[in-house]
Design a protein around this motif. Structure first.
Motif, PDB file in Angstrom:
ATOM      1  N   ASN A  23       0.909  -1.157  -0.100  1.00 35.46           N
ATOM      2  CA  ASN A  23       0.085   0.075   0.230  1.00 35.46           C
ATOM      3  C   ASN A  23       0.815   1.327   0.082  1.00 35.46           C
ATOM      4  O   ASN A  23       0.587   2.281  -0.652  1.00 35.46           O
ATOM      5  CB  ASN A  23      -0.923  -0.024   1.085  1.00 35.46           C
ATOM      6  CG  ASN A  23      -2.132  -0.978   1.079  1.00 35.46           C
ATOM      7  OD1 ASN A  23      -2.323  -1.471  -0.041  1.00 35.46           O
ATOM      8  ND2 ASN A  23      -2.611  -1.329   2.222  1.00 35.46           N
ATOM      9  N   ALA A  26       2.236   1.586  -3.446  1.00 30.42           N
ATOM     10  CA  ALA A  26       1.305   2.144  -4.347  1.00 30.42           C
ATOM     11  C   ALA A  26       0.937   3.946  -3.985  1.00 30.42           C
ATOM     12  O   ALA A  26       0.678   4.475  -5.213  1.00 30.42           O
ATOM     13  CB  ALA A  26      -0.090   1.483  -4.508  1.00 30.42           C
ATOM     14  N   ALA A  27       1.085   4.175  -2.969  1.00 32.77           N
ATOM     15  CA  ALA A  27       0.987   5.694  -2.612  1.00 32.77           C
ATOM     16  C   ALA A  27       2.120   6.444  -3.210  1.00 32.77           C
ATOM     17  O   ALA A  27       2.086   7.494  -3.471  1.00 32.77           O
ATOM     18  CB  ALA A  27       0.824   5.854  -1.066  1.00 32.77           C
ATOM     19  N   SER A  30       2.129   4.936  -7.862  1.00 31.69           N
ATOM     20  CA  SER A  30       0.879   4.363  -8.688  1.00 31.69           C
ATOM     21  C   SER A  30       0.872   3.836  -9.827  1.00 31.69           C
ATOM     22  O   SER A  30      -0.093   3.170 -10.376  1.00 31.69           O
ATOM     23  CB  SER A  30      -0.366   5.329  -8.290  1.00 31.69           C
ATOM     24  OG  SER A  30      -0.289   6.385  -9.249  1.00 31.69           O
ATOM     25  N   LYS A  31       1.902   4.063 -10.547  1.00 27.19           N
ATOM     26  CA  LYS A  31       1.967   3.598 -11.796  1.00 27.19           C
ATOM     27  C   LYS A  31       3.043   2.577 -12.120  1.00 27.19           C
ATOM     28  O   LYS A  31       3.286   1.943 -13.242  1.00 27.19           O
ATOM     29  CB  LYS A  31       2.828   4.820 -12.775  1.00 27.19           C
ATOM     30  CG  LYS A  31       1.956   5.869 -12.677  1.00 27.19           C
ATOM     31  CD  LYS A  31       0.848   5.825 -13.551  1.00 27.19           C
ATOM     32  CE  LYS A  31       0.046   6.948 -13.631  1.00 27.19           C
ATOM     33  NZ  LYS A  31      -1.421   7.133 -13.912  1.00 27.19           N
ATOM     34  N   TYR A  36       0.955  -3.926  -7.953  1.00 28.01           N
ATOM     35  CA  TYR A  36      -0.346  -4.516  -7.852  1.00 28.01           C
ATOM     36  C   TYR A  36      -0.331  -5.895  -8.202  1.00 28.01           C
ATOM     37  O   TYR A  36      -1.135  -6.640  -7.758  1.00 28.01           O
ATOM     38  CB  TYR A  36      -1.330  -3.685  -9.073  1.00 28.01           C
ATOM     39  CG  TYR A  36      -1.132  -2.285  -8.774  1.00 28.01           C
ATOM     40  CD1 TYR A  36      -2.077  -1.676  -7.579  1.00 28.01           C
ATOM     41  CD2 TYR A  36      -0.267  -1.309  -9.462  1.00 28.01           C
ATOM     42  CE1 TYR A  36      -1.927  -0.457  -7.487  1.00 28.01           C
ATOM     43  CE2 TYR A  36      -0.606   0.098  -9.172  1.00 28.01           C
ATOM     44  CZ  TYR A  36      -1.076   0.422  -8.139  1.00 28.01           C
ATOM     45  OH  TYR A  36      -1.060   1.611  -7.731  1.00 28.01           O
TER      46      TYR A  36
END
Length: 84
Positions: A23, A26-27, A30-31, A36
């Motif tokens: 998490n 991703a913060a 996010s690319k 993911y």
């Protein structure tokens, strides 16, 4: 770096720590598609198919050539269509 930390935690079955690191990854960025994929894998380990599908699809939106995401998503969808 946090993405890799999350992957290592997942391999050690430290799933809460893995999700926290992923998490954070991703913060921060996010690319990065592999974040993911790794998080989808953790969701699979937690039996959270909805979360896993969402993250594998997001990885493919970011990188349509991401083979791990494509392969795992296809397996999940085949399993789900066979269960119907």
């Amino acid at each position: 770096v946090y993405s890799l930390i999350g992957m290592v935690y997942a391999k050690q079955r430290k799933l809460d720590e893995a999700l926290a690191a992923l998490n954070t990854a991703a913060a921060i960025d996010s690319k990065f598609d592999m974040t993911y994929v790794y998080r989808g894998n953790v969701y699979m380990m937690n039996k959270n198919l909805e979360g896993a599908i969402r993250d594998y699809r997001l990885a493919l939106e970011l990188n349509p050539y991401n083979q791990p995401a494509r392969n795992t998503l296809a397996k999940i969808e085949a399993r789900l269509s066979g269960a119907r």
